[in-house]
Design a protein around this motif. Structure first.
Motif, PDB file in Angstrom:
ATOM      1  N   LEU A  24       0.833  -1.196   0.000  1.00 51.20           N
ATOM      2  CA  LEU A  24       0.000   0.000   0.000  1.00 51.20           C
ATOM      3  C   LEU A  24       0.874   1.255   0.000  1.00 51.20           C
ATOM      4  CD1 LEU A  24      -2.831   1.217   0.164  1.00 51.20           C
ATOM      5  CD2 LEU A  24      -2.676   1.041   2.655  1.00 51.20           C
ATOM      6  N   MET A  25       0.623   2.147  -0.977  1.00 48.34           N
ATOM      7  CA  MET A  25       1.381   3.390  -1.085  1.00 48.34           C
ATOM      8  C   MET A  25       0.454   4.524  -1.497  1.00 48.34           C
ATOM      9  SD  MET A  25       4.969   2.165  -2.890  1.00 48.34           S
ATOM     10  CE  MET A  25       5.887   3.516  -2.133  1.00 48.34           C
ATOM     11  N   GLY A  26       0.898   5.748  -1.240  1.00 47.68           N
ATOM     12  CA  GLY A  26       0.167   6.931  -1.661  1.00 47.68           C
ATOM     13  C   GLY A  26       1.152   8.042  -1.990  1.00 47.68           C
ATOM     14  N   MET A  27       0.664   9.104  -2.619  1.00 51.36           N
ATOM     15  CA  MET A  27       1.535  10.195  -3.056  1.00 51.36           C
ATOM     16  C   MET A  27       1.368  11.413  -2.152  1.00 51.36           C
ATOM     17  SD  MET A  27       1.952  11.900  -6.851  1.00 51.36           S
ATOM     18  CE  MET A  27       0.505  12.955  -6.747  1.00 51.36           C
ATOM     19  N   MET A  35       9.575  15.624   1.051  1.00 47.90           N
ATOM     20  CA  MET A  35       9.335  14.665  -0.033  1.00 47.90           C
ATOM     21  C   MET A  35       8.069  14.972  -0.826  1.00 47.90           C
ATOM     22  SD  MET A  35      10.544  11.056   1.661  1.00 47.90           S
ATOM     23  CE  MET A  35      12.243  10.834   2.252  1.00 47.90           C
ATOM     24  N   PRO A  36       7.923  16.182  -1.353  1.00 45.15           N
ATOM     25  CA  PRO A  36       6.720  16.522  -2.131  1.00 45.15           C
ATOM     26  C   PRO A  36       6.591  15.664  -3.389  1.00 45.15           C
ATOM     27  CG  PRO A  36       8.420  18.185  -2.433  1.00 45.15           C
ATOM     28  CD  PRO A  36       8.906  17.282  -1.338  1.00 45.15           C
ATOM     29  N   SER A  37       5.369  15.301  -3.707  1.00 41.31           N
ATOM     30  CA  SER A  37       5.016  14.573  -4.929  1.00 41.31           C
ATOM     31  C   SER A  37       5.639  13.180  -5.025  1.00 41.31           C
ATOM     32  CB  SER A  37       5.380  15.396  -6.172  1.00 41.31           C
ATOM     33  OG  SER A  37       4.713  16.643  -6.158  1.00 41.31           O
ATOM     34  N   LYS A  38       6.163  12.659  -3.940  1.00 46.02           N
ATOM     35  CA  LYS A  38       6.764  11.327  -3.951  1.00 46.02           C
ATOM     36  C   LYS A  38       5.765  10.289  -3.433  1.00 46.02           C
ATOM     37  CE  LYS A  38      11.039  12.575  -5.073  1.00 46.02           C
ATOM     38  NZ  LYS A  38      11.731  12.111  -6.294  1.00 46.02           N
ATOM     39  N   GLN A 171       6.312  -3.781  -9.489  1.00 54.46           N
ATOM     40  CA  GLN A 171       6.087  -2.586 -10.310  1.00 54.46           C
ATOM     41  C   GLN A 171       6.310  -1.284  -9.541  1.00 54.46           C
ATOM     42  OE1 GLN A 171       2.225  -2.732 -12.283  1.00 54.46           O
ATOM     43  NE2 GLN A 171       2.390  -4.961 -12.563  1.00 54.46           N
ATOM     44  N   ALA A 172       6.576  -1.380  -8.244  1.00 53.87           N
ATOM     45  CA  ALA A 172       6.700  -0.181  -7.415  1.00 53.87           C
ATOM     46  C   ALA A 172       7.873   0.694  -7.838  1.00 53.87           C
ATOM     47  CB  ALA A 172       6.851  -0.579  -5.947  1.00 53.87           C
ATOM     48  N   ASP A 176       7.531   7.411  -8.720  1.00 53.91           N
ATOM     49  CA  ASP A 176       8.484   8.433  -8.300  1.00 53.91           C
ATOM     50  C   ASP A 176       8.705   8.262  -6.798  1.00 53.91           C
ATOM     51  OD1 ASP A 176      10.105  10.604  -8.014  1.00 53.91           O
ATOM     52  OD2 ASP A 176       8.599  12.113  -8.558  1.00 53.91           O
ATOM     53  N   LEU A 177       9.817   7.635  -6.432  1.00 52.02           N
ATOM     54  CA  LEU A 177      10.067   7.237  -5.049  1.00 52.02           C
ATOM     55  C   LEU A 177      11.270   7.974  -4.463  1.00 52.02           C
ATOM     56  CD1 LEU A 177       9.907   3.347  -5.545  1.00 52.02           C
ATOM     57  CD2 LEU A 177       8.028   4.830  -4.783  1.00 52.02           C
TER      58      LEU A 177
END
Length: 223
Positions: A24-27, A35-38, A171-172, A176-177
């Motif tokens: 589970l991930m979010g931006m 960490m903006p937009s990551k 696929q992670a 943009d990490l």
């Protein structure tokens, strides 16, 4: 100006099945100071109140002992912060009925006490100098089977993370990490690579620790 280092906790919730695994991930928002937009895992700073939350069950013995190493904050407070941030940022709860009452909005409404037992401590990293915010970040992994309720229901999530979704683990890397997130994902992949999807998660042999407190970075393993 010296930037204080705050304790923080993140939790990687992993969903395992015979065909593979997803996490589970979010931006983070474009205007975020850190960490903006990551794409990141749910998590955030440890609050003073986290040390006063009653847990249904504590962390496992191995994880608790590793968190005690060189850290002035209670392991249970760090675990509580991880559970609280998961609830706030995703609406998902890891808790048990019948324990001491908890006044966190999600847990209180579901009449659940936060449960630290499913959390596996697996990574620690301190933000390098020169960043606007610095954290002593503790990363946990938890199995989606321990979520109370529907793991696809993010309706109670706050707006700190957008695009919440289950990302196939293989696929992670296309997202943009932050660099450290890439490293933690590699550790997660290694942890579950040879583990059958129906077998419980267990602590890794050691916990990698990127220590950036001093003038030069140091990499160690917490045993």
């Amino acid at each position: 100006m010296t930037v204080a280092i705050r304790d923080a906790a993140s939790v990687m919730v992993v969903r395992r099945h015979a065909a593979g695994a997803s996490v589970l991930m979010g931006m983070r928002g474009a205007g975020a100071a850190f960490m903006p937009s990551k794409f990141v895992f749910p998590g955030g700073a440890v609050d003073p109140e986290d040390g006063h939350v009653a847990l249904a069950r504590p962390l496992g013995t191995t994880c608790h002992a590793r968190l005690l190493q060189e850290d002035g904050v209670s392991p249970d407070a760090i675990a509580a912060a991880a559970l609280r941030e998961l609830a706030e940022e995703t609406g998902l709860l890891i808790g048990r009925p019948g324990g001491p009452p908890c006044d966190w909005p999600g847990h209180a409404g579901a009449i659940l006490t936060p449960d630290a037992a499913p959390l596996i401590y697996m990574f620690r990293a301190i933000t390098p100098p020169g960043r606007p915010r610095r954290f002593d970040a503790h990363f946990f992994v938890a199995d989606a089977v321990d979520i109370a309720g529907d793991p696809d229901d993010f309706s109670a999530a706050c707006d700190e993370l957008s695009h919440l979704h289950w990302v196939p683990l293989d696929q992670a890397g296309a997202l943009d990490l932050p660099f450290i997130t890439e490293v933690v994902l590699a550790e997660l992949s290694a942890l579950i690579r040879d583990l059958a999807h129906d077998k419980p998660l267990s602590p890794p042999a050691t916990v990698p620790f990127f220590d950036n407190r001093g003038p030069a970075p140091v990499f160690r393993q917490l045993r």
